[in-house]
Scaffold this active site. Structure first.
Site, PDB file in Angstrom:
ATOM      1  CG  PHE A   1      -1.330   3.095  40.052  1.00  0.00           C
ATOM      2  CD1 PHE A   1      -2.047   4.103  39.414  1.00  0.00           C
ATOM      3  CD2 PHE A   1      -0.478   2.580  38.712  1.00  0.00           C
ATOM      4  CE1 PHE A   1      -1.622   5.300  38.790  1.00  0.00           C
ATOM      5  CE2 PHE A   1      -0.529   3.694  38.159  1.00  0.00           C
ATOM      6  CZ  PHE A   1      -0.260   4.131  38.022  1.00  0.00           C
TER       7      PHE A   1
ATOM      8  CG  ASP B   1       2.271   1.188  45.176  1.00  0.00           C
ATOM      9  OD1 ASP B   1       2.969   1.896  45.245  1.00  0.00           O
ATOM     10  OD2 ASP B   1       2.509   0.525  44.221  1.00  0.00           O
TER      11      ASP B   1
ATOM     12  CE1 TYR C   1       5.849   9.565  39.437  1.00  0.00           C
ATOM     13  CE2 TYR C   1       7.270   8.062  39.681  1.00  0.00           C
ATOM     14  CZ  TYR C   1       6.367   8.154  39.330  1.00  0.00           C
ATOM     15  OH  TYR C   1       5.333   6.717  39.017  1.00  0.00           O
ATOM     16  CE  LYS C   2       2.559   8.430  42.714  1.00  0.00           C
ATOM     17  NZ  LYS C   2       1.873   8.891  41.481  1.00  0.00           N
TER      18      LYS C   2
ATOM     19  NE  ARG D   1      -5.073  11.935  41.513  1.00  0.00           N
ATOM     20  CZ  ARG D   1      -4.542  10.954  40.845  1.00  0.00           C
ATOM     21  NH1 ARG D   1      -3.999   9.722  41.815  1.00  0.00           N
ATOM     22  NH2 ARG D   1      -3.447  11.529  40.360  1.00  0.00           N
TER      23      ARG D   1
HETATM   24  C1  LIG Z   1       0.064   3.031  43.582  1.00  0.00           C
HETATM   25  C2  LIG Z   1       1.098   3.969  42.411  1.00  0.00           C
HETATM   26  N1  LIG Z   1       2.529   2.646  42.237  1.00  0.00           N
HETATM   27  C3  LIG Z   1       3.086   2.603  40.871  1.00  0.00           C
HETATM   28  C4  LIG Z   1       2.184   4.007  40.378  1.00  0.00           C
HETATM   29  C5  LIG Z   1       3.693   4.257  39.012  1.00  0.00           C
HETATM   30  O1  LIG Z   1       4.680   2.928  38.931  1.00  0.00           O
HETATM   31  P1  LIG Z   1       6.089   3.920  37.211  1.00  0.00           P
HETATM   32  O2  LIG Z   1       6.647   4.478  38.927  1.00  0.00           O
HETATM   33  O3  LIG Z   1       6.684   2.890  37.880  1.00  0.00           O
HETATM   34  O4  LIG Z   1       5.613   4.677  36.598  1.00  0.00           O
HETATM   35  C6  LIG Z   1       1.835   4.668  40.449  1.00  0.00           C
HETATM   36  C7  LIG Z   1       2.321   6.522  39.990  1.00  0.00           C
HETATM   37  O5  LIG Z   1       0.820   7.084  39.948  1.00  0.00           O
HETATM   38  C8  LIG Z   1       0.752   4.563  41.935  1.00  0.00           C
HETATM   39  O6  LIG Z   1      -0.102   5.482  42.252  1.00  0.00           O
END
Ligand SMILES: Cc1ncc(COP(=O)(O)O)c(C=O)c1O
Length: 383
Positions: free
Chosen positions: A123, A190, A215-216, A359
């Site tokens: 990402f 991650d 938040y997902k 998606r």
């Molecule tokens: C793999 C991954 N890492 C990090 C993030 C987002 O990071 P942040 O919460 O700092 O915006 C996302 C957001 O979609 C993601 O898919």
């Protein structure tokens, strides 16, 4: 608390409020891989935090309402969902901030090594931060696809996602971790696209550090605080870069120098965002007494229903095999942005990722088999 069996897609549907479709009915909400739908208990917890805690108790809430202890208390709740024993996770800040801290702390666990090895398709925030961390620590950034990684004795840190954010491919964290450890490197995973949609088994896998969004699939709300995991075996030597006062062993001692709090508490940075934290606290109730293996089975069943409803000509980029896919399915289309908007007009909420992917996220607590079939039918009609 959901009333249906958690292996049934949509098992907690009644617990959620879904966005409206243009006609006024509930949308088919397949964007949970981006922002989870709203669980009613999240709203209730938020209202209660505002009215019964902040308004009524004021500053005493840090003790009386347990606010101060919340980052670790929620960490343990998230830990139960990602296979981490208590005392190894804190919740707070954004995933990006947590990632920065985790990558540097990981590099400091392997002094003398020269390479930070990161997923080439990670990402964007993971890639941007890896670049900056490499500059700060003097490491050389190397990239490879997670399944092609072959770390050697120069590699300090291996940074990988559990699931590819674009294609929905699930990586084999067990093998990646095994290879990294054989070379003496530490793994930073991650889990943003895995937490809440599948069991992860962090402790069992032996992953060293991990971060993830709430938040997902954990439905904590827009900008809900992220989580950071550090395996207990590293706690004594853990040297985080963001030495904020709330990660101090004695934060109210107001001492001259920073002394790390014992354990993972030293990853705390600043004052925790309590309203977001308590909304997440409410949201996590969806998973009380729920087996993540059931949630995973239901999510896979939804993905299967979607895939089997698509015409053969549709270019599906996500592997069909269950053990190689995460919670979302991605298809390659000519005009992803246009199709995304057209689907929304038909009451199907998904997201597009440039240049050409759509998606479809299968969050089993609130997505039903009918939703999955509708999405496939509407996509086929538009194509
Ligand atoms: C793999 C991954 N890492 C990090 C993030 C987002 O990071 P942040 O919460 O700092 O915006 C996302 C957001 O979609 C993601 O898919």
């Amino acid at each position: 608390v959901p009333s249906n069996s958690s292996s049934e897609p949509g098992f907690a549907r009644d617990v959620f409020v879904l966005p409206r479709a243009p006609g006024g009915s509930d949308a088919v909400y397949l964007a949970g891989n981006s922002l989870g739908a709203q669980p009613r208990p999240a709203r209730e917890a938020l209202v209660s935090a505002v009215d019964e805690q902040w308004a009524a108790v004021g500053v005493a809430g840090w003790e009386e309402c347990g606010w101060w202890a919340t980052p670790q208390r929620l960490g343990d709740r998230v830990g139960a969902l990602v296979g981490a024993a208590p005392g190894q996770i804190v919740v707070g800040d954004s995933t990006s901030v947590q990632l920065f801290g985790a990558l540097i702390a990981a590099a400091r666990l392997r002094p003398g090594r020269t390479v930070l090895l990161s997923d080439a398709g990670h990402f964007p925030t993971d890639r941007y931060l890896a670049t900056s961390v490499a500059r700060l620590t003097g490491l050389t950034l190397a990239t490879a696809a997670p399944d092609a990684m072959a770390p050697d004795a120069e590699v300090a840190v291996v940074a990988v996602p559990a699931v590819d954010f674009r294609t929905g491919e699930r990586w084999d964290l067990a093998t990646i971790t095994e290879r990294a450890h054989a070379a003496g490197a530490v793994v930073v995973a991650d889990l943003s696209h895995a937490a809440g949609v599948m069991p992860v088994g962090l402790d069992a896998l032996g992953v060293d550090l991990a971060v993830g969004c709430t938040y997902k699939y954990l439905n904590g709300g827009p900008g809900a605080p992220a989580f950071a995991y550090v395996a207990a075996r590293h706690h004594d030597r853990l040297d985080p870069p963001l030495t904020g006062w709330t990660g101090h062993a004695d934060p109210f001692g107001m001492t001259e120098a920073w002394t790390p709090a014992p354990g993972v508490g030293r990853l705390r940075v600043g004052t925790p965002p309590m309203l977001s934290m308590l909304a997440l606290d409410g949201a996590l109730g969806v998973f009380d007494d729920v087996d993540l293996a059931d949630v995973r089975a239901a999510s896979l069943a939804l993905g299967d229903a979607f895939l089997s409803g698509l015409p053969d000509a549709v270019d599906v980029v996500t592997p069909h095999q269950h053990d190689r896919r995460g919670g979302h399915v991605a298809v390659r289309v000519p005009d992803a942005g246009g199709l995304c908007a057209a689907l929304a007009r038909r009451g199907v909420v998904v997201d597009a990722r440039p240049p050409d992917l759509l998606r479809f996220g299968f969050a089993a607590p609130y997505v039903t088999l009918d939703d999955a079939a509708t999405a496939a039918r509407e996509l086929a009609a538009l194509l």
